[in-house]
Design a protein around this motif. Structure first.
Motif, mmCIF file in Angstrom:
data_model
loop_
_atom_site.group_PDB
_atom_site.id
_atom_site.type_symbol
_atom_site.label_atom_id
_atom_site.label_comp_id
_atom_site.label_asym_id
_atom_site.label_seq_id
_atom_site.Cartn_x
_atom_site.Cartn_y
_atom_site.Cartn_z
ATOM 1 N N ARG A 1 0.898 -1.017 0.038
ATOM 2 C CA ARG A 1 0.051 0.151 -0.064
ATOM 3 C C ARG A 1 0.993 1.166 -0.121
ATOM 4 O O ARG A 1 2.213 0.987 0.290
ATOM 5 C CB ARG A 1 -1.089 0.073 1.151
ATOM 6 N N TYR A 2 0.296 2.309 -0.299
ATOM 7 C CA TYR A 2 1.017 3.814 -0.213
ATOM 8 C C TYR A 2 0.537 4.535 0.714
ATOM 9 O O TYR A 2 -0.825 4.512 1.002
ATOM 10 C CB TYR A 2 0.891 4.252 -1.575
ATOM 11 N N ASP A 3 1.531 5.192 1.482
ATOM 12 C CA ASP A 3 0.970 6.258 2.317
ATOM 13 C C ASP A 3 1.719 7.661 1.721
ATOM 14 O O ASP A 3 2.609 7.539 1.017
ATOM 15 C CB ASP A 3 1.308 5.884 3.829
ATOM 16 N N ARG A 4 1.338 8.666 2.321
ATOM 17 C CA ARG A 4 1.851 9.858 2.044
ATOM 18 C C ARG A 4 2.688 10.318 3.228
ATOM 19 O O ARG A 4 2.315 10.471 4.482
ATOM 20 C CB ARG A 4 0.667 10.883 1.710
ATOM 21 N N VAL A 5 4.024 11.009 2.834
ATOM 22 C CA VAL A 5 4.919 11.432 3.770
ATOM 23 C C VAL A 5 5.374 12.728 3.055
ATOM 24 O O VAL A 5 5.395 12.930 2.047
ATOM 25 C CB VAL A 5 5.860 10.403 4.087
ATOM 26 N N ARG A 6 6.012 13.554 3.952
ATOM 27 C CA ARG A 6 6.617 14.728 3.495
ATOM 28 C C ARG A 6 8.109 14.315 3.161
ATOM 29 O O ARG A 6 8.938 13.988 4.103
ATOM 30 C CB ARG A 6 6.677 15.920 4.608
ATOM 31 N N TYR B 1 4.744 9.815 -1.982
ATOM 32 C CA TYR B 1 3.995 8.492 -1.715
ATOM 33 C C TYR B 1 4.998 7.764 -1.278
ATOM 34 O O TYR B 1 6.488 7.734 -2.062
ATOM 35 C CB TYR B 1 3.193 7.989 -2.862
ATOM 36 N N ARG B 2 5.121 6.831 -0.262
ATOM 37 C CA ARG B 2 6.078 5.945 0.228
ATOM 38 C C ARG B 2 5.253 4.531 0.189
ATOM 39 O O ARG B 2 3.894 4.390 0.364
ATOM 40 C CB ARG B 2 6.456 6.276 1.704
ATOM 41 N N CYS B 3 5.939 3.573 -0.340
ATOM 42 C CA CYS B 3 5.361 2.226 -0.519
ATOM 43 C C CYS B 3 5.865 1.371 0.616
ATOM 44 O O CYS B 3 6.928 0.998 1.279
ATOM 45 C CB CYS B 3 5.991 1.467 -1.786
ATOM 46 N N PHE C 1 7.320 -3.481 6.125
ATOM 47 C CA PHE C 1 8.493 -3.165 5.410
ATOM 48 C C PHE C 1 8.245 -1.822 4.521
ATOM 49 O O PHE C 1 7.400 -1.636 3.673
ATOM 50 C CB PHE C 1 8.891 -4.187 4.404
ATOM 51 N N VAL C 2 9.185 -1.027 4.792
ATOM 52 C CA VAL C 2 9.303 0.310 3.771
ATOM 53 C C VAL C 2 10.250 -0.013 2.639
ATOM 54 O O VAL C 2 11.218 -0.538 2.983
ATOM 55 C CB VAL C 2 9.451 1.373 4.572
ATOM 56 N N PRO D 1 21.569 -0.104 -0.264
ATOM 57 C CA PRO D 1 22.714 0.804 -0.066
ATOM 58 C C PRO D 1 23.997 0.639 -0.800
ATOM 59 O O PRO D 1 24.918 1.505 -1.064
ATOM 60 C CB PRO D 1 22.866 0.588 1.435
ATOM 61 N N ASP D 2 24.061 -0.640 -1.548
ATOM 62 C CA ASP D 2 25.235 -1.098 -2.310
ATOM 63 C C ASP D 2 25.320 -0.239 -3.525
ATOM 64 O O ASP D 2 26.288 -0.248 -4.022
ATOM 65 C CB ASP D 2 25.427 -2.585 -2.369
ATOM 66 N N SER D 3 24.173 0.015 -4.111
ATOM 67 C CA SER D 3 24.097 0.741 -5.478
ATOM 68 C C SER D 3 23.342 2.173 -5.490
ATOM 69 O O SER D 3 23.358 2.870 -6.533
ATOM 70 C CB SER D 3 23.586 -0.200 -6.464
ATOM 71 N N GLY D 4 22.941 2.636 -4.048
ATOM 72 C CA GLY D 4 22.242 3.742 -4.294
ATOM 73 C C GLY D 4 22.877 4.498 -2.922
ATOM 74 O O GLY D 4 23.763 4.097 -2.075
ATOM 75 N N ASP D 5 21.815 5.128 -2.294
ATOM 76 C CA ASP D 5 21.889 5.964 -1.071
ATOM 77 C C ASP D 5 21.391 5.295 0.278
ATOM 78 O O ASP D 5 21.299 5.589 1.415
ATOM 79 C CB ASP D 5 21.411 7.383 -0.916
ATOM 80 N N GLY D 6 20.360 4.279 -0.140
ATOM 81 C CA GLY D 6 19.879 3.558 0.985
ATOM 82 C C GLY D 6 18.712 4.106 1.600
ATOM 83 O O GLY D 6 18.149 3.696 2.609
ATOM 84 N N ARG D 7 18.258 5.573 0.912
ATOM 85 C CA ARG D 7 16.969 6.068 1.465
ATOM 86 C C ARG D 7 15.785 5.407 1.031
ATOM 87 O O ARG D 7 15.655 4.842 0.195
ATOM 88 C CB ARG D 7 17.173 7.405 0.971
ATOM 89 N N VAL D 8 14.550 5.673 1.799
ATOM 90 C CA VAL D 8 13.508 5.534 1.534
ATOM 91 C C VAL D 8 12.925 6.040 0.067
ATOM 92 O O VAL D 8 13.403 7.163 -0.354
ATOM 93 C CB VAL D 8 12.138 5.881 2.468
ATOM 94 N N ILE D 9 12.469 5.068 -0.499
ATOM 95 C CA ILE D 9 11.902 5.448 -2.220
ATOM 96 C C ILE D 9 10.677 6.165 -2.270
ATOM 97 O O ILE D 9 9.568 5.659 -1.596
ATOM 98 C CB ILE D 9 11.894 4.156 -3.113
ATOM 99 N N LEU D 10 10.710 7.165 -2.559
ATOM 100 C CA LEU D 10 9.534 8.431 -2.704
ATOM 101 C C LEU D 10 9.233 8.641 -3.949
ATOM 102 O O LEU D 10 9.794 8.923 -4.994
ATOM 103 C CB LEU D 10 9.772 9.604 -1.840
ATOM 104 N N PHE D 11 7.739 8.440 -4.222
ATOM 105 C CA PHE D 11 7.187 8.906 -5.680
ATOM 106 C C PHE D 11 6.209 10.107 -5.550
ATOM 107 O O PHE D 11 5.594 10.120 -4.625
ATOM 108 C CB PHE D 11 6.246 7.435 -5.836
#
Length: 91
Positions: free
Chosen positions: A39-44, A53-55, A66-67, A72-82
């Motif tokens: 599901r998606y929720d909205r975050v700032r 949106y966050r999945c 799970f978010v 982190p090995d190929s990116g920044d490890g941050r939460v993916i936001l849409f």
């Protein structure tokens, strides 16, 4: 309404911690036939302040959702936001 808090390095949803999963982890669930839902929720967005949106995923037997995060090995490890829900029609 879900209340989201960032407490140090832990993300809480309605007072409960979230686990992390990468897109490759979700692919692994699919390959292994592990039932899951999302599901998606909205975050700032902490970087630009806009609402996005966050999945969130849930699997059978897991105590916490799970978010979806970047690897982190190929990116920044941050939460993916849409900007828009990926399954929503483009406006």
């Amino acid at each position: 309404m879900y209340e989201v808090f960032n407490v140090g390095k832990t993300i809480l949803l309605d007072g409960k911690p979230l686990s992390l999963v990468t897109p490759a982890g979700v692919e692994g669930w699919i390959e292994k036939g592990i039932p899951h839902s999302y599901r998606y929720d909205r975050v700032r967005d902490p970087l630009d302040g806009r609402m996005k949106y966050r999945c969130l995923y849930e699997t059978d037997g897991a105590d916490v959702p799970f978010v979806l995060v970047n690897d982190p090995d190929s990116g920044d490890g941050r939460v993916i936001l849409f900007d828009q829900k990926p399954d929503a029609p483009v406006e």
